[in-house]
Structure formats: C-alpha cells, structure tokens
Design an enzyme around this catalytic site. Structure first.
Site, PDB file in Angstrom:
ATOM      1  N   SER A 127      70.583  43.556  16.743  1.00 46.71           N
ATOM      2  CA  SER A 127      71.530  43.422  15.634  1.00 46.71           C
ATOM      3  C   SER A 127      72.975  43.398  16.132  1.00 46.71           C
ATOM      4  O   SER A 127      73.298  44.022  17.158  1.00 46.71           O
ATOM      5  CB  SER A 127      71.343  44.627  14.709  1.00 46.71           C
ATOM      6  OG  SER A 127      72.440  44.762  13.845  1.00 46.71           O
ATOM      7  N   TYR A 152      71.110  53.428  13.079  1.00 43.76           N
ATOM      8  CA  TYR A 152      70.442  52.121  13.069  1.00 43.76           C
ATOM      9  C   TYR A 152      70.819  51.342  14.331  1.00 43.76           C
ATOM     10  O   TYR A 152      69.963  50.835  15.061  1.00 43.76           O
ATOM     11  CB  TYR A 152      70.849  51.348  11.807  1.00 43.76           C
ATOM     12  CG  TYR A 152      70.442  49.894  11.827  1.00 43.76           C
ATOM     13  CD1 TYR A 152      69.099  49.520  11.777  1.00 43.76           C
ATOM     14  CD2 TYR A 152      71.404  48.877  11.892  1.00 43.76           C
ATOM     15  CE1 TYR A 152      68.729  48.180  11.797  1.00 43.76           C
ATOM     16  CE2 TYR A 152      71.043  47.542  11.914  1.00 43.76           C
ATOM     17  CZ  TYR A 152      69.708  47.196  11.863  1.00 43.76           C
ATOM     18  OH  TYR A 152      69.334  45.870  11.893  1.00 43.76           O
TER      19      TYR A 152
HETATM   20  N1  NAD Z   1      69.054  40.570   7.673  1.00 46.88           N
HETATM   21  C1  NAD Z   1      70.045  40.796   8.529  1.00 46.88           C
HETATM   22  O1  NAD Z   1      71.212  40.512   8.251  1.00 46.88           O
HETATM   23  C2  NAD Z   1      69.765  41.394   9.882  1.00 46.88           C
HETATM   24  C3  NAD Z   1      70.846  41.567  10.762  1.00 46.88           C
HETATM   25  C4  NAD Z   1      70.596  42.118  12.015  1.00 46.88           C
HETATM   26  C5  NAD Z   1      69.317  42.451  12.403  1.00 46.88           C
HETATM   27  N2  NAD Z   1      68.280  42.296  11.526  1.00 46.88           N
HETATM   28  C6  NAD Z   1      66.940  42.681  11.974  1.00 46.88           C
HETATM   29  O2  NAD Z   1      66.026  41.638  11.679  1.00 46.88           O
HETATM   30  C7  NAD Z   1      64.750  42.181  11.381  1.00 46.88           C
HETATM   31  C8  NAD Z   1      64.256  41.659  10.034  1.00 46.88           C
HETATM   32  O3  NAD Z   1      65.197  42.059   9.040  1.00 46.88           O
HETATM   33  P1  NAD Z   1      65.118  41.587   7.533  1.00 46.88           P
HETATM   34  O4  NAD Z   1      66.496  41.343   7.067  1.00 46.88           O
HETATM   35  O5  NAD Z   1      64.085  40.543   7.370  1.00 46.88           O
HETATM   36  O6  NAD Z   1      64.639  42.961   6.842  1.00 46.88           O
HETATM   37  P2  NAD Z   1      63.424  43.246   5.852  1.00 46.88           P
HETATM   38  O7  NAD Z   1      63.520  44.701   5.495  1.00 46.88           O
HETATM   39  O8  NAD Z   1      63.396  42.278   4.751  1.00 46.88           O
HETATM   40  O9  NAD Z   1      62.161  43.021   6.779  1.00 46.88           O
HETATM   41  C9  NAD Z   1      61.610  44.019   7.596  1.00 46.88           C
HETATM   42  C10 NAD Z   1      60.144  44.173   7.214  1.00 46.88           C
HETATM   43  O10 NAD Z   1      59.573  45.144   8.094  1.00 46.88           O
HETATM   44  C11 NAD Z   1      58.712  45.959   7.352  1.00 46.88           C
HETATM   45  N3  NAD Z   1      58.646  47.254   8.014  1.00 46.88           N
HETATM   46  C12 NAD Z   1      59.600  48.210   8.089  1.00 46.88           C
HETATM   47  N4  NAD Z   1      59.152  49.269   8.776  1.00 46.88           N
HETATM   48  C13 NAD Z   1      57.891  48.957   9.151  1.00 46.88           C
HETATM   49  C14 NAD Z   1      56.889  49.668   9.864  1.00 46.88           C
HETATM   50  N5  NAD Z   1      57.111  50.891  10.336  1.00 46.88           N
HETATM   51  N6  NAD Z   1      55.700  49.056  10.078  1.00 46.88           N
HETATM   52  C15 NAD Z   1      55.449  47.800   9.603  1.00 46.88           C
HETATM   53  N7  NAD Z   1      56.356  47.117   8.896  1.00 46.88           N
HETATM   54  C16 NAD Z   1      57.561  47.680   8.678  1.00 46.88           C
HETATM   55  C17 NAD Z   1      59.315  46.059   5.965  1.00 46.88           C
HETATM   56  O11 NAD Z   1      58.332  46.360   4.965  1.00 46.88           O
HETATM   57  C18 NAD Z   1      59.935  44.680   5.788  1.00 46.88           C
HETATM   58  O12 NAD Z   1      59.072  43.819   5.081  1.00 46.88           O
HETATM   59  C19 NAD Z   1      64.907  43.693  11.430  1.00 46.88           C
HETATM   60  O13 NAD Z   1      64.485  44.135  12.695  1.00 46.88           O
HETATM   61  C20 NAD Z   1      66.400  43.900  11.271  1.00 46.88           C
HETATM   62  O14 NAD Z   1      66.831  45.094  11.872  1.00 46.88           O
HETATM   63  C21 NAD Z   1      68.473  41.770  10.271  1.00 46.88           C
END
Ligand code: NAD
Length: 335
Positions: A127, A152
């Site tokens: 991230s 985080y």
């Molecule tokens: N969306 C953004 O702007 C952004 C920015 C930087 C990094 N990220 C990273 O990208 C990845 C995806 O993010 P996103 O925006 O799609 O978030 P999101 O919350 O929509 O997707 C994450 C998914 O992981 C699942 N999850 C969480 N903990 C879990 C566990 N212990 N076991 C199994 N499943 C689990 C959740 O149910 C969710 O569906 C994450 O790693 C996040 O940290 C996202």
C-alpha cells in the site's frame, strides 16, 4: 493448474478474478466474507464470478493455519495473487488485532503455502500507506520506508520484509505492489468516494478532512487490474547489480521486487469532490475538518519502473472514473 486469488469477494480481488476468468484462466478464489463492511456487497461481487465454470470459491480465513495448509495440499496452484487483508487506516486504531491476524498471521500462512508448492510467482498487495512520514515526492520504491504512521501501514511494510525472507531462503519469486487509493465501480463503502456519494444523494453533509487539501493519486480499478495482470505474468527476478553496500530498497539479490501502482497524477481532494458533484449533478454540503490521526497528507506515485519494465500506462482520467462509479452506484442501489 489454477491461480489462487485471496480476497476474491473484495473490491480489487473480484475485479482481478473476473479479468482472469475472461482470459480463460482457472481460478480458485478465497475470502472470509468478514463484516468490516456490508457483506451483501461481497456476495453481489461474487455472483458476477459464479457464472464461470472455471471458478471455485472457498470461504476460508487466511489466518486459519490448518485450513490454509489443507488448501495448498489439495490444489496445485501455479501462481498466487494475495489481496485478502484487513483494510482501512482509521479502523486500525480501533481494532489493531484484526490487522495482526489477517495481515501478519494470514500473510505468513500464504508464504508457507507458496513454499510448500514451489509457486512460480506470488504477487501481493502492499500500500501507498507504507510511505508514512516520507515527504519526498513523488513516492518511489527506491526510497526507504521505515516510518509507518498506522498499524495498517506497518503490517504492509512487514509483508514486504516477510516476502523478502522467503524469496531469499527458498527462491520463491515475490512481487509486492503498493496500490494508491483505488476507486471505481464495485468499490469499498468505507472509502471517500462511496461515502460521499451516499451522503450527497441522501442530502447529508460530507466530512472533508484536512480541509480538502489532501492530494491523492487516485487510481482507477481497471488500471490497477491491468497492472496486476502484467506483473503476474513476469515472475520477479533477482537484480544482478544489487549491492549490500548501497542496498536498493525496491530490488534484491533474491527474486523479490516492489512496485508502485498509481496514476502518477495526484488530485486535490476538492477537485475529486468537484468531479463527483459534476457526475451527480448535485453540489455537496461540505463540512471542513482537520486531518485525522494516521492519515498521510499527500500521495503521489512514481510508477516509472512499471512503465519501463511492463509497459504499464494508467489510462483513466479521474472525471471519467468517477462518472463510471456514479453510474454503477445509481444502478446498483437504484438511486
Ligand atoms: N482499495 C485501495 O485503495 C487499496 C490501497 C492500497 C492497498 N490496498 C490493498 O489491496 C488489497 C485489496 O483491497 P480492497 O480495496 O479490494 O479491499 P476489500 O476489503 O474490498 O477486499 C479485501 C477482501 O479480503 C477479505 N479478507 C479480509 N481478511 C481476510 C481473512 N483474514 N481471510 C480471508 N479473507 C479476508 C475481505 O472479506 C475482503 O473481501 C488489500 O490487501 C488492501 O490492503 C487497497
């Protein structure tokens, strides 16, 4: 040989799975469907995937060591895209344990699974928040990032370090992708664009932190998916020029790499809101507030390495991406 995608019911994960299925890949998706935000949105994203015969979905927690071991024993994966994580900067102040379990224990289980199977390539989500107290712009993976300002961010930084040890010890190619504020259709209800849209349509005021002066490198979902797919196809390689005397933080002697995926065009929050007002045809009632603890004032991605090595070019203008989100939101929620 399938591709494992964790976080498959999530915003980015479901879009990545859809793209892989459309290109004919077999995919096993995994998600624990937690209730951090409305689980019915996760079910709805999943219903777009269940129509493909090459898709299998597992409801499993990545932090469950035995269950994860069993999955890596049962399936032969060629590649792994690890996106499951406890997300959100602000929530890590309220509920730190969720980040330790999902992001640290869960990540260790993924690494162990990859070791068990000698996976071709592990691509995982890091991230922009790892840049923490860094102020040198644009943020570059070649800068050190030793000063996270939220738990985080610290777990994401820890993932990069943990991956390095597995790449070094077992030769597993791993690539960490630092995403910069991803937005678009099927987006997350805890993120600004979703919350603002919901509030504006309900005639409520929107909280604008840091008095709207934040600059964010907002990245459209399709551009993120494109970046992930391009990276997945090229397993990380060692950098023969890497030297422990002047260590480059983005590469290694081990097959381990880090890249930013952003738009390379930071937008002031007020302009992002203006694009939303325009797409909705409504002027927002803005409640101007100071910055929140754990937040970074500005983000700006240097994506030159991705451009050079993968021909990656973010293509979506914020005005267009926000309009696409609004179209989806109105249709999905019938407002
Ligand atoms: N969306 C953004 O702007 C952004 C920015 C930087 C990094 N990220 C990273 O990208 C990845 C995806 O993010 P996103 O925006 O799609 O978030 P999101 O919350 O929509 O997707 C994450 C998914 O992981 C699942 N999850 C969480 N903990 C879990 C566990 N212990 N076991 C199994 N499943 C689990 C959740 O149910 C969710 O569906 C994450 O790693 C996040 O940290 C996202």
């Amino acid at each position: 040989m399938a591709i494992l995608v964790t976080g498959a019911a999530g915003f980015i994960g479901s879009a990545v799975v859809k793209r892989l299925l459309e290109s004919g890949e077999s995919v096993v998706g995994l998600d624990n469907h937690n209730a951090y935000y409305d689980p019915s949105l996760k079910e709805a994203r999943l219903s777009r995937l269940s129509t493909y015969s090459c898709y299998e979905h597992l409801r499993v927690d990545v932090a469950d060591r035995e269950a994860m071991k069993a999955i890596f024993t049962r399936y032969a994966f060629k590649r792994v895209i690890h996106l499951a994580a406890q997300v959100g900067v602000r929530y890590s102040i309220e509920n730190p344990a969720a980040y330790i379990d999902s992001n640290l224990v869960g990540f260790a289980n993924i690494l162990e699974g990859c070791r068990q199977q000698a996976i071709e390539h592990l691509v995982y989500a890091s991230s922009s928040s790892v840049y923490g107290a860094n102020e040198q712009m644009p943020f570059s993976t070649h800068h050190t990032v030793d000063h996270p300002i939220s738990l985080y961010a610290a777990t994401k930084k820890a993932n990069e370090a943990m991956a390095h040890t597995y790449s070094h010890l077992y030769g597993i190619p791993t690539t960490g992708l630092r995403f910069f504020t991803v937005y678009g259709p099927w987006g997350r209800p805890d993120m600004a664009l979703f919350k603002f849209t919901q509030a504006i349509l309900a005639g409520e005021a929107i909280p604008v932190y840091h008095f709207g002066q934040h600059r964010r490198d907002f990245t459209y979902i399709d551009d993120i998916v494109e970046g992930i797919i391009r990276v997945l196809e090229k397993p990380a390689q060692s950098n023969p020029q890497w030297s422990g005397l002047a260590p480059d933080p983005a590469t290694s002697k081990a097959p381990w790499r880090l890249y930013n995926i952003g738009n390379q065009q930071p937008i002031v929050l007020m302009d992002y809101i203006a694009a939303l007002e325009n797409a909705l045809g409504i002027t927002a009632n803005k409640q101007l507030l100071p910055m929140q603890p754990g937040d970074i004032p500005d983000t700006y991605a240097d994506v030159e390495d991705l451009v050079e090595q993968f021909g990656y070019q973010p293509a979506t203008r914020v005005e267009d991406g926000v309009a696409e989100f609004v179209r989806w939101y109105r249709n999905f929620y019938r407002v």
